[in-house]
Design a protein around this motif. Structure first.
Motif, PDB file in Angstrom:
ATOM      1  N   GLU A 299      15.058  30.953   6.086  1.00 54.20           N
ATOM      2  CA  GLU A 299      15.312  31.590   7.382  1.00 54.20           C
ATOM      3  C   GLU A 299      14.628  30.727   8.467  1.00 54.20           C
ATOM      4  O   GLU A 299      13.551  29.974   8.106  1.00 54.20           O
ATOM      5  CB  GLU A 299      14.330  32.915   7.094  1.00 54.20           C
ATOM      6  CG  GLU A 299      15.402  33.844   6.472  1.00 54.20           C
ATOM      7  CD  GLU A 299      14.762  35.205   6.507  1.00 54.20           C
ATOM      8  OE1 GLU A 299      13.956  35.659   7.378  1.00 54.20           O
ATOM      9  OE2 GLU A 299      15.007  36.104   5.590  1.00 54.20           O
ATOM     10  N   TRP A 300      15.076  31.039   9.628  1.00 52.76           N
ATOM     11  CA  TRP A 300      14.489  30.171  10.805  1.00 52.76           C
ATOM     12  C   TRP A 300      13.099  30.659  11.092  1.00 52.76           C
ATOM     13  O   TRP A 300      12.596  31.602  11.262  1.00 52.76           O
ATOM     14  CB  TRP A 300      15.433  30.684  12.103  1.00 52.76           C
ATOM     15  CG  TRP A 300      16.663  30.093  12.096  1.00 52.76           C
ATOM     16  CD1 TRP A 300      17.747  30.272  11.450  1.00 52.76           C
ATOM     17  CD2 TRP A 300      17.330  28.925  12.651  1.00 52.76           C
ATOM     18  NE1 TRP A 300      18.849  29.673  11.314  1.00 52.76           N
ATOM     19  CE2 TRP A 300      18.607  28.611  12.132  1.00 52.76           C
ATOM     20  CE3 TRP A 300      16.686  27.975  13.674  1.00 52.76           C
ATOM     21  CZ2 TRP A 300      19.290  27.541  12.559  1.00 52.76           C
ATOM     22  CZ3 TRP A 300      17.332  26.717  13.749  1.00 52.76           C
ATOM     23  CH2 TRP A 300      18.758  26.592  13.605  1.00 52.76           C
ATOM     24  N   VAL A 301      12.597  29.360  11.576  1.00 52.74           N
ATOM     25  CA  VAL A 301      11.037  29.502  12.192  1.00 52.74           C
ATOM     26  C   VAL A 301      11.459  29.088  13.562  1.00 52.74           C
ATOM     27  O   VAL A 301      11.834  28.200  13.944  1.00 52.74           O
ATOM     28  CB  VAL A 301      10.122  28.548  11.568  1.00 52.74           C
ATOM     29  CG1 VAL A 301       8.804  28.426  12.257  1.00 52.74           C
ATOM     30  CG2 VAL A 301       9.778  29.104  10.094  1.00 52.74           C
TER      31      VAL A 301
ATOM     32  N   ASN B 159      11.461  23.219   4.637  1.00 51.80           N
ATOM     33  CA  ASN B 159      12.456  23.940   3.935  1.00 51.80           C
ATOM     34  C   ASN B 159      12.798  25.191   4.800  1.00 51.80           C
ATOM     35  O   ASN B 159      13.525  26.303   4.321  1.00 51.80           O
ATOM     36  CB  ASN B 159      11.734  24.528   2.684  1.00 51.80           C
ATOM     37  CG  ASN B 159      11.231  23.492   1.870  1.00 51.80           C
ATOM     38  OD1 ASN B 159      12.111  22.546   1.610  1.00 51.80           O
ATOM     39  ND2 ASN B 159      10.162  23.592   1.059  1.00 51.80           N
ATOM     40  N   HIS B 160      12.622  25.438   6.036  1.00 50.89           N
ATOM     41  CA  HIS B 160      13.343  26.148   6.920  1.00 50.89           C
ATOM     42  C   HIS B 160      13.723  25.334   8.081  1.00 50.89           C
ATOM     43  O   HIS B 160      13.206  24.566   8.629  1.00 50.89           O
ATOM     44  CB  HIS B 160      12.165  27.276   7.676  1.00 50.89           C
ATOM     45  CG  HIS B 160      11.106  27.962   6.359  1.00 50.89           C
ATOM     46  ND1 HIS B 160      10.242  27.348   5.557  1.00 50.89           N
ATOM     47  CD2 HIS B 160      11.198  29.245   6.133  1.00 50.89           C
ATOM     48  CE1 HIS B 160       9.729  28.106   4.869  1.00 50.89           C
ATOM     49  NE2 HIS B 160      10.348  29.374   5.127  1.00 50.89           N
ATOM     50  N   PRO B 161      14.761  26.157   8.787  1.00 51.96           N
ATOM     51  CA  PRO B 161      15.448  25.523   9.916  1.00 51.96           C
ATOM     52  C   PRO B 161      14.404  25.884  10.907  1.00 51.96           C
ATOM     53  O   PRO B 161      13.730  26.999  11.134  1.00 51.96           O
ATOM     54  CB  PRO B 161      16.721  25.993  10.305  1.00 51.96           C
ATOM     55  CG  PRO B 161      16.766  27.266   9.224  1.00 51.96           C
ATOM     56  CD  PRO B 161      15.832  27.283   8.226  1.00 51.96           C
ATOM     57  N   VAL B 162      13.882  24.931  11.909  1.00 50.84           N
ATOM     58  CA  VAL B 162      12.975  25.181  12.984  1.00 50.84           C
ATOM     59  C   VAL B 162      13.561  24.955  14.148  1.00 50.84           C
ATOM     60  O   VAL B 162      14.234  23.824  14.487  1.00 50.84           O
ATOM     61  CB  VAL B 162      11.655  24.246  12.749  1.00 50.84           C
ATOM     62  CG1 VAL B 162      10.783  24.397  14.082  1.00 50.84           C
ATOM     63  CG2 VAL B 162      11.021  24.522  11.558  1.00 50.84           C
ATOM     64  N   GLN B 163      13.305  25.830  15.228  1.00 54.81           N
ATOM     65  CA  GLN B 163      13.674  25.690  16.588  1.00 54.81           C
ATOM     66  C   GLN B 163      12.605  25.986  17.566  1.00 54.81           C
ATOM     67  O   GLN B 163      12.069  27.034  17.483  1.00 54.81           O
ATOM     68  CB  GLN B 163      15.052  26.297  17.015  1.00 54.81           C
ATOM     69  CG  GLN B 163      15.368  26.038  18.581  1.00 54.81           C
ATOM     70  CD  GLN B 163      16.459  27.077  19.048  1.00 54.81           C
ATOM     71  OE1 GLN B 163      17.683  26.354  18.777  1.00 54.81           O
ATOM     72  NE2 GLN B 163      16.425  27.780  19.843  1.00 54.81           N
ATOM     73  N   ILE B 164      12.292  25.002  18.471  1.00 55.64           N
ATOM     74  CA  ILE B 164      11.136  25.103  19.173  1.00 55.64           C
ATOM     75  C   ILE B 164      11.674  25.106  20.656  1.00 55.64           C
ATOM     76  O   ILE B 164      12.117  24.149  20.991  1.00 55.64           O
ATOM     77  CB  ILE B 164       9.986  24.039  19.332  1.00 55.64           C
ATOM     78  CG1 ILE B 164       9.311  23.707  17.891  1.00 55.64           C
ATOM     79  CG2 ILE B 164       8.739  24.551  19.970  1.00 55.64           C
ATOM     80  CD1 ILE B 164       9.002  25.147  17.168  1.00 55.64           C
TER      81      ILE B 164
ATOM     82  N   ALA C 209      17.414  22.396  10.927  1.00 54.66           N
ATOM     83  CA  ALA C 209      18.203  22.910  11.779  1.00 54.66           C
ATOM     84  C   ALA C 209      19.571  22.453  12.413  1.00 54.66           C
ATOM     85  O   ALA C 209      20.550  22.948  12.876  1.00 54.66           O
ATOM     86  CB  ALA C 209      17.266  23.198  13.183  1.00 54.66           C
ATOM     87  N   PHE C 210      19.368  21.126  12.760  1.00 57.36           N
ATOM     88  CA  PHE C 210      20.790  20.352  12.985  1.00 57.36           C
ATOM     89  C   PHE C 210      21.891  20.441  12.019  1.00 57.36           C
ATOM     90  O   PHE C 210      22.948  20.596  12.279  1.00 57.36           O
ATOM     91  CB  PHE C 210      20.084  18.670  13.315  1.00 57.36           C
ATOM     92  CG  PHE C 210      19.835  18.516  14.473  1.00 57.36           C
ATOM     93  CD1 PHE C 210      20.374  18.410  15.683  1.00 57.36           C
ATOM     94  CD2 PHE C 210      18.568  18.366  14.777  1.00 57.36           C
ATOM     95  CE1 PHE C 210      19.877  18.434  16.882  1.00 57.36           C
ATOM     96  CE2 PHE C 210      17.712  18.337  15.864  1.00 57.36           C
ATOM     97  CZ  PHE C 210      18.478  18.091  17.255  1.00 57.36           C
TER      98      PHE C 210
ATOM     99  N   VAL D  59      24.356  30.082  15.137  1.00 54.29           N
ATOM    100  CA  VAL D  59      23.916  30.066  13.831  1.00 54.29           C
ATOM    101  C   VAL D  59      22.484  30.696  13.511  1.00 54.29           C
ATOM    102  O   VAL D  59      22.280  30.606  12.528  1.00 54.29           O
ATOM    103  CB  VAL D  59      24.014  28.667  13.079  1.00 54.29           C
ATOM    104  CG1 VAL D  59      25.390  28.154  13.045  1.00 54.29           C
ATOM    105  CG2 VAL D  59      22.950  27.703  13.888  1.00 54.29           C
ATOM    106  N   ILE D  60      21.676  30.994  14.612  1.00 48.70           N
ATOM    107  CA  ILE D  60      20.611  31.840  14.419  1.00 48.70           C
ATOM    108  C   ILE D  60      20.762  33.059  14.592  1.00 48.70           C
ATOM    109  O   ILE D  60      21.300  33.719  15.500  1.00 48.70           O
ATOM    110  CB  ILE D  60      19.313  31.339  15.718  1.00 48.70           C
ATOM    111  CG1 ILE D  60      19.092  29.753  15.525  1.00 48.70           C
ATOM    112  CG2 ILE D  60      18.277  32.074  15.409  1.00 48.70           C
ATOM    113  CD1 ILE D  60      18.332  29.389  16.614  1.00 48.70           C
TER     114      ILE D  60
END
Ligand SMILES: [Zn+2]
Length: 552
Positions: A130-132, A159-164, A178-179, A220-221
């Motif tokens: 899951e996303w962080v 191990n999580h997709p990350v978007q800041i 994430a990419f 995709v989020i």
């Protein structure tokens, strides 16, 4: 001198109250023994103010106003504390910020290691895959002297997709997962109006993406926010704004979800500021089809302008400029929408009776937007369209003259000089004398507003006053001293000008009989304060619609 309308004038102004007996107009609250700056040029100073059911029914000297008291009137002795009209933040993103504060990692931290630790902590509580998500990251405010890189994020959260999100809101920083999830690799071309950054040495993804490239991730989020989350977000941000003296905000990029959240929060008694909700252009067709337009709503939740976006951001240095960024000779910034697109959406809204607000930061962005507005008005002249130029940061004499002729309203960043001083060097000392140009706007008779753009900028009105009056950052650097204005002017900008920008200058923005009882009580008088300490003036209480929304 006491200003009180005779009964006929009063009833004429507020038809809805006309059936109530005279008794009902007796004040329920009287504030007295105060130092009240009214922002009403006819009667700039007062000692006391009488309020009935959220409206001002009397303002003047203590003796005149106390005379209006009835046995049921609550009286508060202000002990000579200073009162100003409540502040109006004419461009901000509070509904969005509210849910971000509820659900995302606050990355307003001072080192990459601290950000990594915060992300790691959140990842530990998040199911794998899951996303962080994080927000309020600022590349210029960490001690490392460099930006977040893809490797930093991979190391912290593998191990999580990350978007800041950068606090400016136009750029993002992502980890490798994430990419992959967004199906972007080293060879993926930039989308129109967007940019995917690569390491110049290796050609590999750097982790950063800008402007329209964000849409590749948005797809995709998953959006897991519920209707209740959005209401909770408004409740949370309401408290944050109220404690600084804000009583109205213009939601600058609103959606139907935000509009609903505001109505839900208002119904639950949790909305503590009045909102003028600008609507993102993507929703304009459905809004027009539903018969909505600017002005619909009530004194608390109102439909605002349609919002368009012309160019990039100031804090992330993507605004579209005619001259390149300092030290980056080939970088002129980004145009997000084409002039044709702006015109097509603008025409639709203009013909349907909507006000239009277009994000335009750089001089090229402002020029483009003005050309669209000039064309709309030429082809279909409308009375009093009050076109808005959201931010309107970098100006010149030609732009100024055209803004004046159109009667357009700039909403320049109020706290940037003070809070974002470290970013000012990318624009250079000369250009700064033409940025956040309140002196130029006021001298030309243009009604520019106070605007935080929170999250990108801080929303504290006392910080806005200090930033606008001193043009000095937290380290003492002076940026664009030609644009200094006085404290008195800055207060007008933050009150009555904000009211004008939403067609509500007869409802709020000054303390006058018949207007809503929105005000802030300050511990010290900004007019008598050393300008370099304005930001330290404590807010004692905030009143909105006759109700205390904050008490220290
Ligand atoms: Zn904004």
């Amino acid at each position: 001198m006491l200003t009180q309308p005779n009964r006929r004038e009063f009833l004429g102004a507020f038809g809805a109250f006309s059936l109530l007996p005279l008794e009902e107009e007796r004040p329920d609250l009287i504030l007295h023994n105060g130092n009240i700056h009214t922002v009403n040029p006819k009667e700039p100073h007062a000692q006391a103010i009488a309020i009935s059911r959220g409206r001002i029914v009397g303002i003047g000297s203590d003796s005149d106003v106390m005379h209006l008291a009835s046995p049921g009137s609550k009286k508060i002795d202000l002990a000579m504390k200073t009162v100003l009209p409540g502040f109006i933040d004419a461009h901000s993103h509070p509904a969005m910020a509210g849910v971000m504060h509820l659900r995302m990692v606050d990355c307003d931290l001072r080192s990459i290691a601290a950000i990594q630790a915060a992300l790691r902590e959140r990842a530990a509580k998040t199911p794998a895959g899951e996303w962080v998500l994080g927000f309020k990251y600022d590349d210029t405010k960490t001690s490392d002297g460099r930006s977040l890189a893809i490797g930093d994020l991979d190391a912290a959260v593998p191990n999580h997709p990350v978007q800041i999100e950068h606090r400016g809101g136009h750029t993002i920083y992502c980890n490798s997962l994430a990419f992959q999830t967004a199906d972007i690799n080293d060879k993926t071309p930039d989308p129109a109006g967007g940019k995917i950054d690569h390491d110049p040495a290796t050609g590999k993804l750097s982790g950063r993406a800008a402007e329209n490239a964000r849409a590749l991730f948005d797809k995709v989020i998953p959006n897991k926010l519920t209707r209740d989350d959005h209401r909770e977000g408004v409740k949370l941000i309401s408290k944050m704004l109220a404690r600084t003296g804000i009583t109205s905000a213009h939601e600058a990029q609103g959606t139907p979800t935000d509009l609903l959240a505001y109505q839900d929060a208002h119904e639950a008694g949790e909305l503590l500021y009045r909102v003028y909700c600008l609507i993102n252009y993507r929703f304009i067709d459905s809004m027009i089809a539903a018969g909505m337009r600017t002005g619909l709503g009530d004194e608390w939740v109102r439909v605002g302008a349609m919002k368009l976006v012309c160019d990039g951001s100031i804090s992330e240095r993507t605004a579209r400029l005619s001259q390149p960024y300092e030290g980056r000779p080939n970088d002129y910034g980004i145009l997000v929408m084409t002039e044709d697109e702006l015109y097509a959406y603008g025409r639709k809204a203009h013909l349907a009776g909507w006000q239009i607000g277009t994000h335009s930061n750089g001089d090229v962005g402002i020029d483009t937007t003005l050309r669209v507005y000039e064309r709309l008005q030429k082809e279909n002249p409308r009375h009093d369209p009050r076109f808005r130029l959201e931010h309107c940061t970098v100006i010149n004499d030609n732009l100024l003259a055209r803004i004046k002729v159109l009667g357009a309203i700039p909403t320049p960043f109020s706290t940037y000089v003070y809070y974002h001083g470290e970013k000012m060097r990318y624009y250079g000392a000369d250009r700064l004398n033409h940025m956040f140009a309140l002196r130029s706007f006021l001298d030309a008779g243009i009604r520019a507003t106070q605007a935080s753009d929170y999250p990108p900028g801080e929303f504290i009105p006392m910080m806005a006053l200090q930033s606008e009056v001193t043009r000095t950052d937290t380290k003492g650097n002076l940026w664009g001293p030609k644009q200094k204005i006085t404290v008195e002017e800055a207060i007008r900008v933050g009150t009555i000008h904000g009211a004008y920008a939403s067609y509500e200058e007869n409802l709020k923005g000054s303390l006058e009989v018949g207007k809503v009882a929105d005000l802030v009580v300050l511990d010290r008088d900004p007019m008598k304060e050393d300008p370099s300490t304005l930001v330290t003036i404590p807010v004692e209480r905030t009143l909105a619609g006759g109700r205390w929304t904050y008490e220290s």
